[in-house]
Motif scaffolding. Sequence first.
Motif, PDB file in Angstrom:
ATOM      1  N   GLY A  15      -2.152 -17.652  -2.109  1.00  0.00           N
ATOM      2  CA  GLY A  15      -1.870 -18.369  -3.347  1.00  0.00           C
ATOM      3  C   GLY A  15      -1.092 -17.533  -4.343  1.00  0.00           C
ATOM      4  N   ILE A  16      -1.405 -16.252  -4.407  1.00  0.00           N
ATOM      5  CA  ILE A  16      -0.684 -15.365  -5.327  1.00  0.00           C
ATOM      6  C   ILE A  16       0.757 -15.186  -4.890  1.00  0.00           C
ATOM      7  CG2 ILE A  16      -0.549 -12.977  -6.137  1.00  0.00           C
ATOM      8  CD1 ILE A  16      -3.597 -12.917  -6.089  1.00  0.00           C
ATOM      9  N   ARG A  17       0.980 -14.981  -3.608  1.00  0.00           N
ATOM     10  CA  ARG A  17       2.344 -14.755  -3.116  1.00  0.00           C
ATOM     11  C   ARG A  17       3.190 -16.019  -3.205  1.00  0.00           C
ATOM     12  NH1 ARG A  17       2.691 -11.181   2.213  1.00  0.00           N
ATOM     13  NH2 ARG A  17       4.852 -11.200   1.519  1.00  0.00           N
ATOM     14  N   ALA A  18       2.540 -17.173  -3.173  1.00  0.00           N
ATOM     15  CA  ALA A  18       3.291 -18.428  -3.268  1.00  0.00           C
ATOM     16  C   ALA A  18       3.882 -18.627  -4.654  1.00  0.00           C
ATOM     17  CB  ALA A  18       2.383 -19.603  -2.905  1.00  0.00           C
ATOM     18  N   ARG A  19       3.154 -18.147  -5.702  1.00  0.00           N
ATOM     19  CA  ARG A  19       3.626 -18.324  -7.076  1.00  0.00           C
ATOM     20  C   ARG A  19       3.445 -17.015  -7.841  1.00  0.00           C
ATOM     21  NH1 ARG A  19       1.167 -23.719  -9.605  1.00  0.00           N
ATOM     22  NH2 ARG A  19       2.844 -23.285 -11.084  1.00  0.00           N
ATOM     23  N   PRO A  20       4.181 -15.969  -7.481  1.00  0.00           N
ATOM     24  CA  PRO A  20       3.968 -14.662  -8.117  1.00  0.00           C
ATOM     25  C   PRO A  20       4.331 -14.633  -9.592  1.00  0.00           C
ATOM     26  CG  PRO A  20       5.928 -14.621  -6.734  1.00  0.00           C
ATOM     27  CD  PRO A  20       5.239 -15.922  -6.463  1.00  0.00           C
ATOM     28  N   GLY A  21       5.200 -15.528 -10.031  1.00  0.00           N
ATOM     29  CA  GLY A  21       5.612 -15.521 -11.427  1.00  0.00           C
ATOM     30  C   GLY A  21       4.499 -15.852 -12.392  1.00  0.00           C
ATOM     31  N   ASN A  22       3.450 -16.511 -11.923  1.00  0.00           N
ATOM     32  CA  ASN A  22       2.344 -16.913 -12.786  1.00  0.00           C
ATOM     33  C   ASN A  22       1.142 -15.978 -12.689  1.00  0.00           C
ATOM     34  OD1 ASN A  22       3.848 -19.179 -13.487  1.00  0.00           O
ATOM     35  ND2 ASN A  22       2.997 -20.387 -11.807  1.00  0.00           N
ATOM     36  N   VAL A  23       1.313 -14.836 -12.043  1.00  0.00           N
ATOM     37  CA  VAL A  23       0.192 -13.936 -11.768  1.00  0.00           C
ATOM     38  C   VAL A  23       0.518 -12.551 -12.315  1.00  0.00           C
ATOM     39  CG1 VAL A  23      -1.305 -12.994  -9.971  1.00  0.00           C
ATOM     40  CG2 VAL A  23      -0.276 -15.240  -9.667  1.00  0.00           C
ATOM     41  N   SER A  24      -0.506 -11.846 -12.809  1.00  0.00           N
ATOM     42  CA  SER A  24      -0.293 -10.513 -13.360  1.00  0.00           C
ATOM     43  C   SER A  24       0.155  -9.543 -12.269  1.00  0.00           C
ATOM     44  CB  SER A  24      -1.587  -9.995 -14.010  1.00  0.00           C
ATOM     45  OG  SER A  24      -2.563  -9.711 -13.026  1.00  0.00           O
ATOM     46  N   LYS A  25       0.789  -8.452 -12.693  1.00  0.00           N
ATOM     47  CA  LYS A  25       1.258  -7.444 -11.747  1.00  0.00           C
ATOM     48  C   LYS A  25       0.101  -6.839 -10.947  1.00  0.00           C
ATOM     49  CE  LYS A  25       5.674  -7.490 -12.725  1.00  0.00           C
ATOM     50  NZ  LYS A  25       6.682  -7.906 -11.717  1.00  0.00           N
ATOM     51  N   ARG A  26      -1.044  -6.680 -11.606  1.00  0.00           N
ATOM     52  CA  ARG A  26      -2.203  -6.113 -10.911  1.00  0.00           C
ATOM     53  C   ARG A  26      -2.622  -6.989  -9.746  1.00  0.00           C
ATOM     54  NH1 ARG A  26      -6.568  -3.476 -13.020  1.00  0.00           N
ATOM     55  NH2 ARG A  26      -5.074  -2.323 -14.256  1.00  0.00           N
ATOM     56  N   TRP A  27      -2.691  -8.307  -9.957  1.00  0.00           N
ATOM     57  CA  TRP A  27      -3.082  -9.212  -8.879  1.00  0.00           C
ATOM     58  C   TRP A  27      -1.996  -9.295  -7.810  1.00  0.00           C
ATOM     59  CZ3 TRP A  27      -7.684 -10.464  -7.581  1.00  0.00           C
ATOM     60  CH2 TRP A  27      -8.703 -10.573  -8.536  1.00  0.00           C
ATOM     61  N   GLN A  28      -0.734  -9.176  -8.191  1.00  0.00           N
ATOM     62  CA  GLN A  28       0.325  -9.175  -7.184  1.00  0.00           C
ATOM     63  C   GLN A  28       0.197  -7.967  -6.266  1.00  0.00           C
ATOM     64  OE1 GLN A  28       4.371 -10.000  -8.570  1.00  0.00           O
ATOM     65  NE2 GLN A  28       3.538 -10.979 -10.387  1.00  0.00           N
ATOM     66  N   ARG A  29      -0.123  -6.803  -6.834  1.00  0.00           N
ATOM     67  CA  ARG A  29      -0.314  -5.617  -5.998  1.00  0.00           C
ATOM     68  C   ARG A  29      -1.529  -5.794  -5.090  1.00  0.00           C
ATOM     69  NH1 ARG A  29       1.146  -2.906 -10.856  1.00  0.00           N
ATOM     70  NH2 ARG A  29      -1.043  -2.480 -11.364  1.00  0.00           N
ATOM     71  N   TRP A  30      -2.578  -6.398  -5.610  1.00  0.00           N
ATOM     72  CA  TRP A  30      -3.766  -6.647  -4.787  1.00  0.00           C
ATOM     73  C   TRP A  30      -3.408  -7.554  -3.609  1.00  0.00           C
ATOM     74  CZ3 TRP A  30      -6.054 -11.287  -3.539  1.00  0.00           C
ATOM     75  CH2 TRP A  30      -7.286 -11.213  -2.879  1.00  0.00           C
ATOM     76  N   ALA A  31      -2.618  -8.595  -3.856  1.00  0.00           N
ATOM     77  CA  ALA A  31      -2.243  -9.526  -2.792  1.00  0.00           C
ATOM     78  C   ALA A  31      -1.403  -8.836  -1.729  1.00  0.00           C
ATOM     79  CB  ALA A  31      -1.484 -10.716  -3.378  1.00  0.00           C
ATOM     80  N   GLU A  32      -0.506  -7.945  -2.131  1.00  0.00           N
ATOM     81  CA  GLU A  32       0.306  -7.220  -1.155  1.00  0.00           C
ATOM     82  C   GLU A  32      -0.578  -6.388  -0.232  1.00  0.00           C
ATOM     83  OE1 GLU A  32       3.527  -7.201  -0.326  1.00  0.00           O
ATOM     84  OE2 GLU A  32       3.731  -8.932  -1.647  1.00  0.00           O
ATOM     85  N   GLU A  33      -1.599  -5.749  -0.790  1.00  0.00           N
ATOM     86  CA  GLU A  33      -2.491  -4.954   0.047  1.00  0.00           C
ATOM     87  C   GLU A  33      -3.333  -5.836   0.954  1.00  0.00           C
ATOM     88  OE1 GLU A  33      -4.814  -1.952  -1.689  1.00  0.00           O
ATOM     89  OE2 GLU A  33      -3.122  -0.917  -2.614  1.00  0.00           O
ATOM     90  N   ALA A  34      -3.663  -7.051   0.487  1.00  0.00           N
ATOM     91  CA  ALA A  34      -4.428  -7.960   1.329  1.00  0.00           C
ATOM     92  C   ALA A  34      -3.619  -8.391   2.547  1.00  0.00           C
ATOM     93  CB  ALA A  34      -4.859  -9.191   0.524  1.00  0.00           C
ATOM     94  N   PHE A  35      -2.294  -8.556   2.374  1.00  0.00           N
ATOM     95  CA  PHE A  35      -1.433  -8.955   3.486  1.00  0.00           C
ATOM     96  C   PHE A  35      -1.053  -7.772   4.361  1.00  0.00           C
ATOM     97  CE2 PHE A  35      -0.852 -13.067   1.578  1.00  0.00           C
ATOM     98  CZ  PHE A  35      -0.494 -13.879   2.638  1.00  0.00           C
ATOM     99  N   HIS A  36      -0.987  -6.597   3.777  1.00  0.00           N
ATOM    100  CA  HIS A  36      -0.599  -5.399   4.531  1.00  0.00           C
ATOM    101  C   HIS A  36      -1.689  -4.357   4.372  1.00  0.00           C
ATOM    102  CE1 HIS A  36       3.378  -7.145   4.986  1.00  0.00           C
ATOM    103  NE2 HIS A  36       3.391  -7.362   3.689  1.00  0.00           N
ATOM    104  N   PRO A  37      -2.844  -4.574   4.994  1.00  0.00           N
ATOM    105  CA  PRO A  37      -3.958  -3.636   4.815  1.00  0.00           C
ATOM    106  C   PRO A  37      -3.583  -2.245   5.296  1.00  0.00           C
ATOM    107  CG  PRO A  37      -4.367  -5.111   6.671  1.00  0.00           C
ATOM    108  CD  PRO A  37      -3.151  -5.639   5.968  1.00  0.00           C
ATOM    109  N   PRO A  38      -3.919  -1.216   4.514  1.00  0.00           N
ATOM    110  CA  PRO A  38      -3.599   0.150   4.926  1.00  0.00           C
ATOM    111  C   PRO A  38      -4.288   0.524   6.228  1.00  0.00           C
ATOM    112  CG  PRO A  38      -4.211   0.045   2.603  1.00  0.00           C
ATOM    113  CD  PRO A  38      -4.540  -1.286   3.206  1.00  0.00           C
TER     114      PRO A  38
END
Length: 424
Positions: free
Chosen positions: A205-228
């Motif tokens: 949901g965050i990646r679908a509409r990144p413009g409406n989400v804070s930078k902190r949550w966008q970084r969290w979503a990136e890690e969720a999709f690309h787990p270290p």
Amino acid sequence: MTPDTDTSTATAGLDLDKLFAARLHAVRVRPFMATALFALHVVESRQVPTMAVDRHWRCYVSPAFVARTPVEELAGVWVHEVSHLLRDHHGRGDRVAQANGLTGPGERLRMNIAADCEINDDVFGDGLVRPEDAVGPWSLGLSAGELMEDYLRQFRLGTNTRNVTWLDCGSGADGLEREWDLGADGAHGLSAQERDAVRFRVAQGIRARPGNVSKRWQRWAEEAFHPPQPWRELLGAAVRSAASGSGAGEDYTYGRPSRRSAGVPGAVLPSLRRKPPRVAVVIDTSGSVSDAELGSALHEVAAISRAVGGRRDLITVLPCDAAAQLVHPLCRAAGIPLMGGGGTDLRTGFAKALRKGPRPDVIVVLTDGQTPWPDTRPPCRTVVGLFDRQSSSTSWDENDPDYVPDSPPAWARVVSIGSATPAR
């Protein structure tokens, strides 16, 4: 009603209509969190001061709190509590406690306060009302935009926290089980797979509409999709290796008394605490490394930071192509300039990392593998993260169709970044 009573049969004291109206309001203003908000199972409890969550995605709710709190403010509490679970504050709290010997409810309260600071600096506004007693960085005179682990090192319980001793967001916020928790075998808890699925849907949901989400949550979503990758396990082995050397256990602590105390009746002797390792991260910035791979490298740097208990002061980052660039202390992984673009010779990166004092206990190299390697083993543990090229269109050609890169040396521990299993 006791906490283990099913709310579907006995909710006389809890205004569910008001509570669920607040949840709908939260979904309207934070639509990317809808899956997580509806995944929480409500349990009425008069033991919690406000609302609290456990690690199994149950939400314990005080009827009196719901009765006295406006719907708009309750919506913010819904989002706040589910944020603890999405950001894995219970798991992170357990890891910090184990790494630093933190025990007792006082330390867990500090973790809860630090976790609230991480969440509350960007959760309110845009339709969510901030409660007057909400705890945030402003409450403690700290900077915004940091993580729970960072805040935890910057304050202690005292006069500046005496007004928040009531705070209790539950075991889902700090990892310490409460007397009202239903536990792993209780009803309506989510399995580990279900919890991961919820986080993945929120990240979608965050990646679908990144413009409406804070930078902190966008970084969290990136890690969720690309787990270290499993740097925690690798660096754990490096910690044990480094701890076997002289001076590794020079810090004394009473958090875990010495086993020799049994031989001295009436006395409590401190034990030696092993220090986390200093880590030098060498990142390949040559022309053969893509922007996507450099982005993946920054994700891994953030994971390495968490693997050493959030001690960013113990990590340095060294971009390197044919020549080593400036050494950067780790403040924010996203702010590290990865300049380069030439050929590749990571031997210069190894040399500079070892010259830069104090000498690291571990060197982590993130590369595509197209580099010569040092002839001799460095005097510290080495971990090599290889960018996975099996599904990539990137060629091994470096102006030579017959070019085949050297394999990492046998003395390095190798993991394929983008692969679920270690390469060696």
